[in-house]
Design a protein around this motif. Structure first.
Motif, PDB file in Angstrom:
ATOM      1  N   GLN A   1       0.832  -1.297   0.045  1.00 24.29           N
ATOM      2  CA  GLN A   1       0.123  -0.010  -0.116  1.00 24.29           C
ATOM      3  C   GLN A   1       0.831   1.178  -0.013  1.00 24.29           C
ATOM      4  N   CYS A   2       2.157   1.274  -0.090  1.00 18.62           N
ATOM      5  CA  CYS A   2       3.076   2.242  -0.127  1.00 18.62           C
ATOM      6  C   CYS A   2       3.040   3.248   1.058  1.00 18.62           C
ATOM      7  N   ARG A   3       2.738   2.520   2.201  1.00 20.89           N
ATOM      8  CA  ARG A   3       2.613   3.305   3.467  1.00 20.89           C
ATOM      9  C   ARG A   3       3.966   3.765   4.047  1.00 20.89           C
ATOM     10  N   ASP A   4       3.795   4.727   5.194  1.00 19.57           N
ATOM     11  CA  ASP A   4       5.053   5.004   5.623  1.00 19.57           C
ATOM     12  C   ASP A   4       4.956   4.847   7.259  1.00 19.57           C
ATOM     13  N   GLN A   5       6.011   4.509   7.838  1.00 21.76           N
ATOM     14  CA  GLN A   5       5.915   4.337   9.133  1.00 21.76           C
ATOM     15  C   GLN A   5       6.214   5.545  10.062  1.00 21.76           C
ATOM     16  N   PHE A   6       5.790   5.280  11.288  1.00 21.46           N
ATOM     17  CA  PHE A   6       6.285   6.346  12.212  1.00 21.46           C
ATOM     18  C   PHE A   6       6.560   5.720  13.586  1.00 21.46           C
ATOM     19  N   THR A   7       7.166   6.329  14.578  1.00 21.47           N
ATOM     20  CA  THR A   7       7.272   5.856  15.876  1.00 21.47           C
ATOM     21  C   THR A   7       6.912   6.936  17.005  1.00 21.47           C
ATOM     22  N   ILE A   8       6.196   6.453  17.912  1.00 29.18           N
ATOM     23  CA  ILE A   8       5.696   7.406  18.854  1.00 29.18           C
ATOM     24  C   ILE A   8       6.247   6.803  20.478  1.00 29.18           C
ATOM     25  N   ARG A   9       6.478   7.870  21.252  1.00 29.93           N
ATOM     26  CA  ARG A   9       6.467   7.333  22.716  1.00 29.93           C
ATOM     27  C   ARG A   9       5.519   8.021  23.633  1.00 29.93           C
ATOM     28  N   TYR A  10       4.883   7.394  24.412  1.00 26.37           N
ATOM     29  CA  TYR A  10       3.823   7.843  25.172  1.00 26.37           C
ATOM     30  C   TYR A  10       3.716   7.014  26.364  1.00 26.37           C
ATOM     31  N   GLY A  11       3.316   7.678  27.542  1.00 29.75           N
ATOM     32  CA  GLY A  11       3.350   6.856  28.726  1.00 29.75           C
ATOM     33  C   GLY A  11       4.588   6.131  29.013  1.00 29.75           C
ATOM     34  N   HIS A  12       4.366   4.624  29.027  1.00 37.38           N
ATOM     35  CA  HIS A  12       5.493   3.882  29.450  1.00 37.38           C
ATOM     36  C   HIS A  12       5.545   2.789  28.067  1.00 37.38           C
ATOM     37  N   GLU A  13       5.153   3.252  26.988  1.00 33.39           N
ATOM     38  CA  GLU A  13       5.064   2.505  25.766  1.00 33.39           C
ATOM     39  C   GLU A  13       5.788   3.272  24.661  1.00 33.39           C
ATOM     40  N   THR A  14       6.254   2.445  23.733  1.00 33.99           N
ATOM     41  CA  THR A  14       6.807   2.690  22.436  1.00 33.99           C
ATOM     42  C   THR A  14       6.313   1.848  21.279  1.00 33.99           C
ATOM     43  N   GLU A  15       5.788   2.524  20.328  1.00 37.83           N
ATOM     44  CA  GLU A  15       5.067   1.797  19.089  1.00 37.83           C
ATOM     45  C   GLU A  15       5.737   2.116  17.808  1.00 37.83           C
ATOM     46  N   ILE A  16       5.826   1.276  16.764  1.00 36.59           N
ATOM     47  CA  ILE A  16       6.131   1.529  15.480  1.00 36.59           C
ATOM     48  C   ILE A  16       4.953   1.329  14.627  1.00 36.59           C
ATOM     49  N   SER A  17       4.256   2.289  13.780  1.00 37.20           N
ATOM     50  CA  SER A  17       3.025   1.939  13.046  1.00 37.20           C
ATOM     51  C   SER A  17       3.126   2.269  11.953  1.00 37.20           C
ATOM     52  N   TRP A  18       2.194   1.742  10.964  1.00 35.29           N
ATOM     53  CA  TRP A  18       1.870   2.167   9.618  1.00 35.29           C
ATOM     54  C   TRP A  18       0.916   3.163   9.466  1.00 35.29           C
ATOM     55  N   ALA A  19       1.021   4.363   8.807  1.00 34.88           N
ATOM     56  CA  ALA A  19       0.034   5.018   8.561  1.00 34.88           C
ATOM     57  C   ALA A  19      -0.825   4.951   7.457  1.00 34.88           C
TER      58      ALA A  19
END
Length: 756
Positions: free
Chosen positions: A162-180
């Motif tokens: 799907q030609c998507r881009d990834q991003f990472t977020i830091r929130y609370g005690h969590e770290t996540e890498i996700s597709w947009a």
């Protein structure tokens, strides 16, 4: 005489024989401890030139000068240089002894690889290593080959269907890498540290950072930095540097620099405040000490109070000069600062501010060089040896700051005016140390340099003061053209910011009042109507248009160019306007309450507005509207994601594309053909999402009806028992109810109209 045999074996027995005869038999010879040789405080310096007896004093002076910087108490007697009587030459090495093992270790780190000429570079080792080397067998034994560790594929995630881009977020005690996702659905989580959580470990303790091409993800920990890569985000190495505050990858991702600024810890080693690492091997290439930007000879900014004619009170003035001396204690101190030829004494420390940054190393565009600012010099180190380029620094008198070209190995630096000496802008090409361009400027101050992303142009903007008249000057250097032509623009209003279009020739200049500035757009490719002698029209610096009185304190270009986000950060919100520069059309205006950060994705297709809070406020209570919003470049909302206490939002960088300019033009020309394919895929995806939603609703309705029917059937089975308990009363029988219908009319409004 006791122990006479012991004394007879001494070399000076004949000299002390008479004295020993006078001793009584009660005298007992001393017991000496066993001899234990310790050579840990000595080093061997190899690869010295083989010289004759007459040149030894000169070489001794050179060694004294070099190693005197390691230990001030070193003497010439501490250096032993063997001499070969047969050849009348030295053996090409010497031994040097220090007062401690720490000094010997420091001498090895500082002088390893030091070159005294083109043919001789020091090879330094501990004297105690001789035993280790002598025990090595003469027979070669090949080392065991370790397991091959392939480098993570930096393009695996780019093959997304799907030609998507990834991003990472830091929130609370969590770290996540996700597709947009671009079809309106919420981001899809790729990895959130599940493997580490299962093992009872913490994936990230502080911030995270992507490498320039998106190959590695770095997580910050108390002990140092850890790298992750591949599709499964597996560990790629650990780099032990406790309390690391900052890190910086080289553009080629082969090296990185880590910085530690906290010095109030017992584990702090001042010699390793800054460390340069090899990413693949995890080896330390070189370490640096921190420099205090308020030390002697560094340039600072200070507030001074001076007497002026006609005024009773002293007048406050901001000046810039060099630190001459500092005197003080724990309760405070004062500076002595030299401004041109004038010395200002007893300036309180709270009125002095550093303006140079000697503790931040800067990478060249290809990652082959690393530069550091010094007093009147720029130190350029060559990778991977991390030795000074050509064994000497770049002389740059009164240099205040420097920047690398984003495209080639060129350095531009700014030296402000000092006394009667004018300000200087200089561009140097490395490694040739060739002066590409140099400009001397009078009556100017506060110079700032901004390179265009492809390194084609350089803008330097500054303040010009002539008498009581103050203007603001911008100089544009065409770096890649012959003789580097320069064009100048002079404005009467303060310049707030200058930003270049990525991979383009347009520039946005924000000038005027801070609340309602003017945003002017210029092009470096405006074509003049006058033809040159060759018949080729000359490109000129041309104004495209200006937006007057807009609320804007930041201009953020799309990485694809052509579109800018005119951003206004208010205390309680972020308002941004997406503007098409090509057609001078406003695409959309959006507002994000409590938003304080705006980030384009690497392709320029999406833009994210975020509510970011500092990590130091991790224990504070989160807000209900913490999180981020995603929009298309046209301002169409894609999704709104709530994340309690969001600390970071970083898009994953993409490696530089391999398409040639002609190929890019071909893609743009045939874009409509590709649009049909993409639109078709988007329609299919939306249909899939709609089908998934309808299927979910159908399943929920089916589950509800099944439960309702079960309850009705159960209620019917218990009806007889329920009637018996209620003494024959059946609540389901309508005959047991009297229905009374009442109608009440309420006049909502009345209107009187006269009919003739």
């Amino acid at each position: 005489m006791a122990d006479e045999d012991y004394y007879k074996q001494l070399e000076d027995f004949d000299d002390i024989k008479e004295y020993l005869l006078e001793l009584t038999d009660e005298f007992v010879a001393p017991e000496f401890p066993p001899f234990s040789p310790d050579f840990s405080t000595a080093i061997i310096v190899d690869n010295l030139p083989n010289i004759g007896l007459e040149k030894i004093p000169k070489l001794m002076q050179v060694l004294m000068k070099i190693y005197g910087q390691v230990s001030e108490g070193i003497q010439e007697s501490d250096i032993y240089m063997p001499f070969n009587e047969a050849t009348a030459l030295t053996h090409g090495f010497c031994s040097i002894k220090f007062t401690s093992n720490e000094l010997a270790e420091s001498a090895i780190k500082i002088t390893q690889g030091f070159a005294i000429d083109k043919k001789h570079s020091f090879k330094v080792s501990l004297y105690s290593d001789l035993d280790k080397y002598s025990s090595i067998s003469d027979e070669y034994v090949p080392p065991e080959a370790g397991d091959f560790k392939p480098r993570p594929d930096p393009t695996s995630w780019l093959t997304d269907s799907q030609c998507r881009d990834q991003f990472t977020i830091r929130y609370g005690h969590e770290t996540e890498i996700s597709w947009a996702n671009h079809t309106g659905e919420d981001p899809s989580v790729v990895y959130a540290g599940e493997r580490e959580k299962a093992g009872g470990k913490v994936w990230c303790e502080s911030y995270v950072s992507w490498s320039p091409q998106g190959t590695y993800l770095a997580t910050f920990h108390t002990q140092g930095i850890k790298l992750w890569g591949s599709n499964e985000f597996e560990s790629q190495g650990r780099f032990m540097h406790s309390d690391v505050a900052l890190m910086d990858f080289s553009p080629c991702e082969s090296y990185m620099v880590t910085y530690r600024y906290a010095t109030n810890n017992s584990s702090f080693n001042p010699d390793e405040a800054i460390i340069v690492w090899d990413v693949r091997t995890g080896a330390k290439i070189r370490t640096f000490k921190l420099k205090n930007p308020l030390d002697e000879n560094f340039q600072v900014q200070a507030v001074v109070y001076e007497e002026k004619a006609g005024k009773k009170e002293k007048v406050e003035r901001v000046m810039r000069g060099r630190v001459v001396k500092y005197e003080g204690d724990s309760n405070g101190g004062s500076f002595e600062i030299l401004e041109g030829n004038v010395t200002h004494k007893d300036i309180a420390s709270d009125l002095v501010k550093a303006v140079q940054e000697p503790n931040r190393l800067k990478w060249s565009a290809d990652g082959k060089y690393l530069a550091r600012l010094g007093c009147d010099i720029i130190q350029v180190y060559e990778l991977p040896s991390m030795t000074l380029l050509d064994k000497k620094s770049i002389a740059a008198k009164d240099v205040l700051d420097f920047t690398w070209s984003p495209r080639s190995n060129m350095i531009s630096y700014w030296s402000p005016a000092v006394g009667n000496h004018p300000a200087l802008i200089n561009i140097i090409k490395l490694p040739e140390r060739l002066d590409i361009c140099s400009r001397k400027l009078f009556d100017v101050s506060d110079g700032r340099m901004v390179w265009q992303n492809d390194g084609d142009f350089l803008c330097v903007y500054m303040t010009k003061i002539q008498g009581k008249k103050k203007t603001y000057v911008l100089m544009f250097f065409r770096v890649l053209e012959t003789e580097v032509p320069v064009e100048q623009l002079e404005l009467s209003e303060p310049i707030l910011s200058v930003t270049w279009e990525p991979s383009g020739d347009r520039v946005a200049i924000v000038h005027g009042e801070i609340r309602t500035p003017t945003v002017s757009f210029y092009s470096m490719s405006g074509v003049t109507t006058k033809a040159s002698a060759t018949g080729i029209k000359k490109r000129e610096f041309t104004q495209l248009f200006a937006l007057n009185g807009v609320q804007c304190n930041d201009v953020i270009w799309s990485p694809a160019g052509g579109v800018v986000a005119l951003t206004y950060y208010a205390p309680d919100s972020c308002v941004f306007e997406l503007h098409d520069v090509e057609n001078n059309v406003s695409l959309a205006t959006r507002r994000h309450d409590r938003g304080n950060k705006l980030v384009w994705d690497p392709t320029g297709r999406y833009i994210a507005s975020c509510t970011i809070i500092p990590l130091r406020n991790a224990n504070a209570r989160g807000q209900t509207d913490d999180g981020f919003n995603l929009y298309t470049f046209q301002g169409t909302p894609l999704c709104q994601v709530k994340k309690d206490k969001l600390f970071q939002f970083n898009w994953r960088p993409r490696p530089k594309d391999l398409l040639l300019p002609e190929e890019k033009k071909r893609v743009i020309k045939n874009l409509k053909k590709y649009e049909k394919v993409f639109d078709k895929e988007d329609r299919f995806r939306k249909q899939e999402l709609h089908a998934e939603v309808m299927a979910t609703r159908h399943n929920m309705a089916s589950e509800f009806m099944a439960r309702l029917n079960r309850n009705i059937a159960g209620n019917a089975l218990l009806k007889k028992r329920r009637v018996e308990i209620r003494n024959g009363y059946d609540s389901d029988d309508d005959r047991n109810y009297n229905v009374d219908v009442q109608v009440e009319e309420i006049i909502v409004s009345a209107k009187e109209q006269i009919i003739q």
